[in-house]
Design an enzyme around this catalytic site. Structure first.
Site, short mmCIF file in Angstrom:
data_model
loop_
_atom_site.label_atom_id
_atom_site.label_comp_id
_atom_site.label_asym_id
_atom_site.label_seq_id
_atom_site.Cartn_x
_atom_site.Cartn_y
_atom_site.Cartn_z
N ASP A 29 7.47 133.39 2.83
CA ASP A 29 7.88 133.06 1.46
C ASP A 29 6.81 132.14 0.86
OD1 ASP A 29 10.95 132.82 -0.10
OD2 ASP A 29 9.25 131.63 -0.82
N ILE A 30 6.41 132.43 -0.37
CA ILE A 30 5.31 131.69 -1.01
C ILE A 30 5.75 130.29 -1.43
CG2 ILE A 30 5.64 132.36 -3.44
CD1 ILE A 30 2.34 132.49 -1.48
N HIS A 93 16.50 141.30 0.38
CA HIS A 93 15.70 140.57 1.37
C HIS A 93 16.54 139.53 2.08
CE1 HIS A 93 15.27 138.65 -2.59
NE2 HIS A 93 15.23 137.48 -1.96
N HIS A 95 16.31 135.88 3.96
CA HIS A 95 15.50 134.68 4.21
C HIS A 95 15.73 134.23 5.65
CE1 HIS A 95 14.75 133.39 -0.11
NE2 HIS A 95 15.76 134.22 -0.30
P1 5GP Z 1 15.91 135.10 -4.10
O1 5GP Z 1 15.72 136.42 -4.84
O2 5GP Z 1 16.45 135.33 -2.72
O3 5GP Z 1 16.75 134.15 -4.89
O4 5GP Z 1 14.50 134.39 -3.92
C1 5GP Z 1 13.32 135.13 -3.83
C2 5GP Z 1 12.35 134.45 -2.90
O5 5GP Z 1 11.14 135.16 -2.96
C3 5GP Z 1 12.03 132.98 -3.26
O6 5GP Z 1 12.22 132.16 -2.12
C4 5GP Z 1 10.56 133.03 -3.68
O7 5GP Z 1 9.82 131.89 -3.28
C5 5GP Z 1 10.05 134.28 -3.00
N1 5GP Z 1 8.99 134.94 -3.74
C6 5GP Z 1 9.01 135.30 -5.05
N2 5GP Z 1 7.87 135.90 -5.40
C7 5GP Z 1 7.10 135.93 -4.29
C8 5GP Z 1 5.78 136.42 -4.05
O8 5GP Z 1 5.08 136.97 -4.90
N3 5GP Z 1 5.31 136.28 -2.77
C9 5GP Z 1 6.05 135.70 -1.78
N4 5GP Z 1 5.49 135.61 -0.57
N5 5GP Z 1 7.28 135.22 -1.99
C10 5GP Z 1 7.81 135.33 -3.24
#
Ligand code: 5GP
Length: 135
Positions: A29-30, A93, A95
């Site tokens: 995660d970035i 996804h 985590h």
């Molecule tokens: P969620 O959709 O579960 O609420 O969060 C999405 C997750 O994806 C976040 O923790 C965010 O940091 C991660 N994320 C979003 N865009 C990118 C990206 O371009 N690259 C990476 N490695 N992680 C990402």
């Protein structure tokens, strides 16, 4: 339009890759909640994780289990926490977050800032452990 995760899987956007097979892709995660925070994504583009068919959902859990074993082997932690939100990126996804205590999973926590070199080092170490685990 392809999701940002599909672009990562296709290599159009760079990522710190952890593991891949024909159906799933794992990468750091970035904006991590902890060192080693990893996302496990199905290559099939589906928004909501519970819209995946039963077979694929089961296989995703097993893939995540193997990735978690690699994380645990590298990052000092009590266990790897599992979280599903999907509110930001509309591509299912999981985590995987190495944690020592319950509050390490709090979304209110400040995120960990890592340099490119630190991300690369963590990813390489975890990849090294996962290579030992058969996929
Ligand atoms: P969620 O959709 O579960 O609420 O969060 C999405 C997750 O994806 C976040 O923790 C965010 O940091 C991660 N994320 C979003 N865009 C990118 C990206 O371009 N690259 C990476 N490695 N992680 C990402």
């Amino acid at each position: 339009m392809a999701t940002i995760f599909s672009k990562i899987i296709a290599g159009e956007i760079p990522s710190y890759k952890i593991a891949e097979n024909d159906k799933f892709f794992a990468f750091l995660d970035i904006n991590p909640m902890a060192k080693g925070h990893t996302l496990v994504v199905p290559k099939q583009e589906t928004d909501y994780i519970f819209d995946l068919d039963d077979q694929l959902l089961g296989e995703m859990a097993v893939f995540a289990k193997k990735v978690a074993a690699g994380i645990e082997a590298v990052i000092p932690c009590n266990r790897v926490g599992v979280m599903v939100l999907g509110l930001e990126v509309p591509h299912a996804h999981i985590h995987l977050i190495p944690i020592r205590k319950e509050t390490d999973m709090s979304l209110a926590n400040p995120r960990v800032k890592l340099s490119k070199e630190e991300f690369e080092e963590i990813a390489e170490k975890i990849r090294g452990k996962i290579d030992l685990i058969s996929f």
